[in-house]
Design a protein around this motif. Structure first.
Motif, short mmCIF file in Angstrom:
data_model
loop_
_atom_site.label_atom_id
_atom_site.label_comp_id
_atom_site.label_asym_id
_atom_site.label_seq_id
_atom_site.Cartn_x
_atom_site.Cartn_y
_atom_site.Cartn_z
N ASP A 147 -15.72 -56.63 2.01
CA ASP A 147 -15.77 -57.99 2.53
C ASP A 147 -15.75 -57.99 4.06
OD1 ASP A 147 -15.78 -58.99 -0.03
OD2 ASP A 147 -13.59 -59.25 -0.11
N ALA A 148 -16.43 -58.97 4.64
CA ALA A 148 -16.50 -59.09 6.09
C ALA A 148 -15.12 -59.40 6.67
CB ALA A 148 -17.49 -60.17 6.49
N ILE A 149 -14.84 -58.85 7.83
CA ILE A 149 -13.58 -59.09 8.54
C ILE A 149 -13.83 -60.16 9.60
CG2 ILE A 149 -11.78 -58.08 9.98
CD1 ILE A 149 -12.44 -55.38 8.73
N PRO A 150 -13.08 -61.25 9.59
CA PRO A 150 -13.31 -62.34 10.56
C PRO A 150 -12.72 -62.02 11.93
CG PRO A 150 -11.49 -62.92 9.13
CD PRO A 150 -12.01 -61.59 8.63
N PHE A 151 -13.33 -61.07 12.62
CA PHE A 151 -12.80 -60.64 13.92
C PHE A 151 -12.69 -61.78 14.91
CE2 PHE A 151 -14.78 -56.65 12.37
CZ PHE A 151 -13.68 -55.82 12.45
N LEU A 152 -13.65 -62.72 14.86
CA LEU A 152 -13.72 -63.76 15.88
C LEU A 152 -13.41 -65.16 15.36
CD1 LEU A 152 -17.00 -62.57 17.66
CD2 LEU A 152 -14.64 -62.02 18.26
N THR A 153 -13.11 -65.29 14.07
CA THR A 153 -12.85 -66.61 13.52
C THR A 153 -11.44 -66.75 12.95
OG1 THR A 153 -13.88 -65.89 11.44
CG2 THR A 153 -15.26 -67.09 12.99
N ASP A 154 -10.76 -65.65 12.70
CA ASP A 154 -9.36 -65.70 12.29
C ASP A 154 -8.49 -65.42 13.52
OD1 ASP A 154 -7.19 -65.52 10.02
OD2 ASP A 154 -6.86 -63.76 11.30
N LYS A 155 -7.49 -66.24 13.76
CA LYS A 155 -6.76 -66.17 15.02
C LYS A 155 -6.03 -64.83 15.20
CE LYS A 155 -2.69 -68.60 13.19
NZ LYS A 155 -1.80 -69.79 13.36
N ASN A 156 -5.51 -64.26 14.12
CA ASN A 156 -4.81 -62.98 14.24
C ASN A 156 -5.78 -61.82 14.49
OD1 ASN A 156 -2.16 -64.05 13.80
ND2 ASN A 156 -2.66 -64.23 11.63
N ASP A 157 -6.91 -61.83 13.77
CA ASP A 157 -7.93 -60.81 14.00
C ASP A 157 -8.54 -60.96 15.39
OD1 ASP A 157 -7.68 -59.57 11.50
OD2 ASP A 157 -8.98 -61.06 10.55
N TRP A 158 -8.71 -62.23 15.82
CA TRP A 158 -9.25 -62.47 17.16
C TRP A 158 -8.31 -61.92 18.23
CZ3 TRP A 158 -7.34 -65.04 21.41
CH2 TRP A 158 -8.25 -65.25 22.46
N LEU A 159 -7.02 -62.07 18.01
CA LEU A 159 -6.04 -61.60 18.98
C LEU A 159 -6.13 -60.09 19.17
CD1 LEU A 159 -3.68 -62.35 20.81
CD2 LEU A 159 -2.16 -62.10 18.85
N ILE A 160 -6.27 -59.36 18.06
CA ILE A 160 -6.41 -57.90 18.13
C ILE A 160 -7.71 -57.53 18.85
CG2 ILE A 160 -6.66 -55.80 16.77
CD1 ILE A 160 -4.91 -57.14 14.62
N THR A 161 -8.79 -58.23 18.50
CA THR A 161 -10.09 -57.98 19.15
C THR A 161 -10.00 -58.24 20.65
OG1 THR A 161 -11.20 -58.66 17.11
CG2 THR A 161 -12.54 -58.53 19.11
N TYR A 162 -9.36 -59.34 21.02
CA TYR A 162 -9.19 -59.72 22.43
C TYR A 162 -8.48 -58.62 23.21
CZ TYR A 162 -7.33 -62.37 26.43
OH TYR A 162 -6.99 -62.79 27.69
N LEU A 163 -7.40 -58.10 22.64
CA LEU A 163 -6.61 -57.07 23.33
C LEU A 163 -7.38 -55.76 23.46
CD1 LEU A 163 -3.15 -57.71 21.63
CD2 LEU A 163 -3.82 -58.34 23.95
N LEU A 164 -8.07 -55.35 22.40
CA LEU A 164 -8.80 -54.09 22.43
C LEU A 164 -9.99 -54.15 23.38
CD1 LEU A 164 -8.74 -53.04 18.65
CD2 LEU A 164 -7.27 -52.24 20.51
N VAL A 165 -10.66 -55.29 23.42
CA VAL A 165 -11.78 -55.45 24.36
C VAL A 165 -11.25 -55.38 25.79
CG1 VAL A 165 -13.51 -57.07 25.23
CG2 VAL A 165 -13.24 -56.73 22.78
N GLY A 166 -10.09 -55.95 26.04
CA GLY A 166 -9.48 -55.90 27.36
C GLY A 166 -9.15 -54.47 27.78
N VAL A 167 -8.64 -53.68 26.85
CA VAL A 167 -8.34 -52.27 27.14
C VAL A 167 -9.63 -51.52 27.48
CG1 VAL A 167 -7.50 -50.10 26.15
CG2 VAL A 167 -6.26 -52.22 25.74
N TRP A 168 -10.66 -51.75 26.68
CA TRP A 168 -11.95 -51.07 26.91
C TRP A 168 -12.52 -51.42 28.28
CZ3 TRP A 168 -16.85 -53.59 27.23
CH2 TRP A 168 -17.94 -52.72 27.28
N GLN A 169 -12.38 -52.69 28.69
CA GLN A 169 -12.98 -53.13 29.95
C GLN A 169 -12.20 -52.66 31.17
OE1 GLN A 169 -11.90 -55.58 32.31
NE2 GLN A 169 -13.83 -55.79 33.42
N SER A 170 -10.88 -52.57 31.09
CA SER A 170 -10.07 -52.35 32.29
C SER A 170 -9.41 -50.99 32.40
CB SER A 170 -8.98 -53.42 32.36
OG SER A 170 -8.09 -53.30 31.25
N ALA A 171 -9.25 -50.27 31.29
CA ALA A 171 -8.46 -49.04 31.32
C ALA A 171 -9.05 -47.98 32.24
CB ALA A 171 -8.30 -48.48 29.91
N GLY A 172 -10.36 -47.78 32.17
CA GLY A 172 -11.00 -46.75 32.98
C GLY A 172 -10.84 -47.00 34.47
N TRP A 173 -11.06 -48.24 34.89
CA TRP A 173 -10.94 -48.56 36.31
C TRP A 173 -9.49 -48.43 36.77
CZ3 TRP A 173 -14.16 -48.91 40.18
CH2 TRP A 173 -13.78 -49.57 41.36
#
Length: 298
Positions: A147-173
């Motif tokens: 079954d599809a995972i609602p990464f961007l439509t479920d608030k808890n899954d969105w929260l995890i996605t939001y945090l991981l995307v932030g790590v990917w964008q900023s950690a290297g710099w």
């Protein structure tokens, strides 16, 4: 003092541009703070608008959306502090421990790239990868009958996605500051520890981390100072109406009431509130840091 100034006037001349920048773009706009205490009219200007005292503050503090966005701002920043703050430190230590020069440089370049990508582009990538209906990950899962995972439509899954995307964008710099601090640690300490039989993990724990302690504390204080403020692009681009309960923050709230609704007085009140609380956070965290570790930036 005059003799010193005449002798090293070139050094003082170098400060003219940065001082001018701060005076014009940092201290100059402070004049506009008085909008928070006026019934601001765009056509009458700041001086021509009527004084209303703290009426706008009472109106803002009576709004339910203000407390919702304040909660979300603090929650997202606190979780970002837990998840994103250690990431550059861990990456920097890993890069520092690499011995192959070409692989180290290649890894650094790959890790730096996300920092230079616009959040608008990152938002498009996020929807292409994590979209519920057409996202790459959910397409792969559906091909296996999962079954599809609602990464961007479920608030808890969105929260995890939001945090991981932030790590990917900023950690290297973020590793740049730590790598610079690592070069200041005496290499003889590592050699002496190796001769005494200390393994890599023990050298990291007893030499690397203590050597990075002042840098970690300074960056932590700076991050705590930004707890009440949050960037506009990331929650606005990744967020949507389905997860507004978590994605609506103070910056998007200011955008709605200030830009979309034209209530500049209320928007200024929220901005002033963020600035004052941020200052309290910085001074408080700096005081606690100085008492506990004798490290301070102020």
């Amino acid at each position: 003092m005059g003799v010193y100034f005449r002798r090293y006037w070139q050094l003082y001349a170098l400060l003219v541009l940065p001082l001018s920048y701060f005076i014009i773009f940092k201290y100059g706009p402070i004049y506009g703070i008085q909008i928070a205490f006026k019934d601001f009219n765009l056509f009458q200007g700041i001086n021509g608008s009527e004084w209303i005292g703290f009426e706008a503050f009472k109106e803002v503090f009576a709004m339910r959306d203000f407390y919702l966005t304040l909660r979300n701002t603090l929650m997202l920043n606190f979780l970002d502090l837990i998840v994103s703050f250690p990431a550059p430190l861990i990456l920097a230590i890993m890069l520092y421990e690499l011995k192959t020069a070409w692989f180290k440089k290649l890894s650094q370049t790959i890790l730096y790239i996300p920092h230079f990508i616009s959040w608008v582009i990152i938002g498009g990538i996020v929807y292409q990868v994590f979209g519920t209906q057409s996202g790459m990950i959910n397409n792969i899962l559906s091909s296996f009958g999962v079954d599809a995972i609602p990464f961007l439509t479920d608030k808890n899954d969105w929260l995890i996605t939001y945090l991981l995307v932030g790590v990917w964008q900023s950690a290297g710099w973020g590793t740049i500051i730590y790598l610079a601090a690592l070069t200041g640690i005496n290499k003889e300490l590592f050699e002496a520890a190796g001769i005494d039989g200390a393994g890599r993990l023990k050298r990291i724990w007893h030499i690397t981390l203590p050597g990075l302690k002042p840098t970690i504390i300074v960056l932590l204080i700076i991050n705590l100072g930004h707890m009440i403020s949050i960037g506009f692009e990331r929650p606005y681009v990744i967020g949507n109406l389905a997860v507004r309960e978590y994605s609506d923050v103070l910056s998007t709230f200011v955008y709605r009431i200030g830009i979309q609704s034209g209530q500049y007085t209320l928007a200024t009140v929220i901005g002033l509130f963020q600035a004052v609380v941020g200052l309290v956070f910085v001074l408080g965290s700096n005081y606690v840091s100085k008492k506990l570790t004798d490290e301070s930036i102020l």
